[in-house]
Design a protein around this motif. Structure first.
Motif, mmCIF file in Angstrom:
data_model
loop_
_atom_site.group_PDB
_atom_site.id
_atom_site.type_symbol
_atom_site.label_atom_id
_atom_site.label_comp_id
_atom_site.label_asym_id
_atom_site.label_seq_id
_atom_site.Cartn_x
_atom_site.Cartn_y
_atom_site.Cartn_z
ATOM 1 N N TYR A 195 3.427 -31.172 18.582
ATOM 2 C CA TYR A 195 3.426 -29.066 19.178
ATOM 3 C C TYR A 195 2.458 -28.988 18.048
ATOM 4 O O TYR A 195 2.216 -29.027 16.919
ATOM 5 C CB TYR A 195 5.075 -29.321 18.191
ATOM 6 N N LEU A 196 1.631 -27.816 18.779
ATOM 7 C CA LEU A 196 1.202 -27.684 18.455
ATOM 8 C C LEU A 196 1.074 -25.314 17.817
ATOM 9 O O LEU A 196 0.703 -25.258 18.991
ATOM 10 C CB LEU A 196 -0.936 -27.900 18.006
ATOM 11 N N ALA A 197 1.491 -24.986 16.741
ATOM 12 C CA ALA A 197 1.258 -23.276 16.896
ATOM 13 C C ALA A 197 -0.169 -22.522 16.243
ATOM 14 O O ALA A 197 -0.379 -22.994 14.697
ATOM 15 C CB ALA A 197 2.406 -23.160 16.481
ATOM 16 N N ASP A 242 2.805 -27.324 23.776
ATOM 17 C CA ASP A 242 4.021 -28.273 23.438
ATOM 18 C C ASP A 242 3.258 -29.491 24.426
ATOM 19 O O ASP A 242 3.285 -29.345 25.705
ATOM 20 C CB ASP A 242 5.719 -28.058 24.052
ATOM 21 N N SER A 243 3.244 -30.386 23.968
ATOM 22 C CA SER A 243 2.896 -31.409 24.699
ATOM 23 C C SER A 243 3.402 -32.734 25.184
ATOM 24 O O SER A 243 4.785 -33.131 24.110
ATOM 25 C CB SER A 243 1.092 -32.113 23.674
ATOM 26 N N ASN A 244 3.223 -33.789 25.766
ATOM 27 C CA ASN A 244 4.051 -34.366 26.193
ATOM 28 C C ASN A 244 2.918 -36.413 25.738
ATOM 29 O O ASN A 244 3.390 -36.998 26.512
ATOM 30 C CB ASN A 244 4.068 -34.752 28.061
ATOM 31 N N HIS A 245 1.755 -36.137 24.456
ATOM 32 C CA HIS A 245 1.838 -37.383 23.789
ATOM 33 C C HIS A 245 1.465 -36.289 22.749
ATOM 34 O O HIS A 245 1.650 -35.643 22.670
ATOM 35 C CB HIS A 245 0.589 -37.413 24.839
ATOM 36 N N ARG A 246 0.776 -37.416 21.862
ATOM 37 C CA ARG A 246 0.038 -36.941 20.518
ATOM 38 C C ARG A 246 -0.975 -36.125 20.368
ATOM 39 O O ARG A 246 -2.239 -36.960 21.556
ATOM 40 C CB ARG A 246 0.224 -38.572 19.280
ATOM 41 N N LEU A 247 -1.179 -35.416 20.742
ATOM 42 C CA LEU A 247 -2.647 -34.333 20.523
ATOM 43 C C LEU A 247 -3.689 -35.306 19.213
ATOM 44 O O LEU A 247 -3.421 -35.802 17.827
ATOM 45 C CB LEU A 247 -2.219 -32.685 20.302
#
Length: 286
Positions: A195-197, A242-247
């Motif tokens: 999750y990156l904001a 919001d990602s379904n994997h490690r960014l």
């Protein structure tokens, strides 16, 4: 959909936003629809926000401390921090919806000048949209910091002008000019590997942001991605993914402005990025 637990940061961010809205920033004002809309019927929102499009009628109020930046915490509904410091220098303003645009107007710069009031200097000053105005007194309403409002006055009449309360002004959209700055990204507190904001700040030029995309340096399995992933506007000038994997960092960020200009900040978020940290980059234009 994110991995299990990835919704927790998003929920925390939502709670922070609700808290901000509950406290409020710009003051409440009475709305007189007939008087407020008089003289504005020939202008649309697009007319009022295109560069150097002529002077448009508006009204202005002020809030906060007489010589302050507006909000008590020097922030606001755009998410900007330290609006009392460069490049804002306390010259921020709340904008009503045609100016705030659900957050997409955050960071836009406007020249304003005072009309009619005898304490007005008639000289223009540049203000930046840093906050949301929920109770407009006209079709276009700038609720200025005390500093910005006072700057519209003749020398020595700052307080007298502030005592006027609501004043007639004119405004026009202008590019932002922040010498020494190009663009910056603040990685927000609850960001994590899935999750990156990002808070987009200090954009020299257009100032506003209508879309943000992120490119990872590689896929989870190694090869370069070469693919842009759209981020979602969270609130104000904060965009999230919001990602379904490690960014996979470092991240390259692409920004599109209201004018259609595209800016690319290559590898601006490094491999060892950390939450609650600011990263700055020069940009490429396309």
């Amino acid at each position: 959909m994110g991995l299990p637990g990835s919704s927790l940061p998003a929920a925390a961010a939502a709670l922070a936003l609700m808290s901000l809205l509950a406290v409020g920033s710009c003051r409440e004002a009475q709305f007189d629809a007939g008087e407020a809309l008089a003289g504005h019927d020939n202008f649309t929102t697009s007319d009022a926000t295109r560069y150097y499009g002529g002077w448009v009628l508006a009204r202005a109020t002020w809030y906060g401390q007489p010589n302050g930046a507006g909000p008590d915490d020097n922030g606001g509904a755009c998410g900007f921090k330290h609006t009392d410091k460069y490049p804002f220098l306390s010259m921020g303003s709340c904008g009503n919806q045609p100016l705030f645009k659900d957050g997409k107007g955050c960071g836009a710069c406007y020249k304003i000048r005072c009309r009619k009031d005898r304490s007005c200097s008639g000289k223009s000053e540049t203000v930046i949209i840093t906050d949301m105005n929920y109770y407009p007194v006209s079709r276009f309403h700038f609720d200025l910091s005390g500093t910005a409002f006072g700057r519209l006055a003749k020398p020595g009449l700052n307080d007298k002008l502030r005592h006027s309360g609501i004043i007639d002004i004119e405004f026009q959209r202008v590019p932002c000019e922040f010498p020494g700055l190009k663009i910056g990204f603040h990685v927000e507190e609850f960001s994590n590997p899935v999750y990156l904001a990002l808070l987009v700040e200090y954009e020299d030029g257009d100032g506003d942001v209508v879309q943000v995309d992120l490119m990872e340096s590689k896929t989870p399995h190694g090869p370069a991605t070469g693919r842009w992933t759209p981020m979602r506007e969270s609130w104000g000038s904060i965009w999230r993914l919001d990602s379904n994997h490690r960014l996979q960092a470092p991240f390259t960020i692409r920004i599109r402005n209201e004018s259609g200009k595209t800016l690319i900040a290559k590898d601006v978020i490094p491999a060892n990025w950390r939450p609650n940290t600011f990263y700055r980059s020069f940009v490429q234009y396309s």
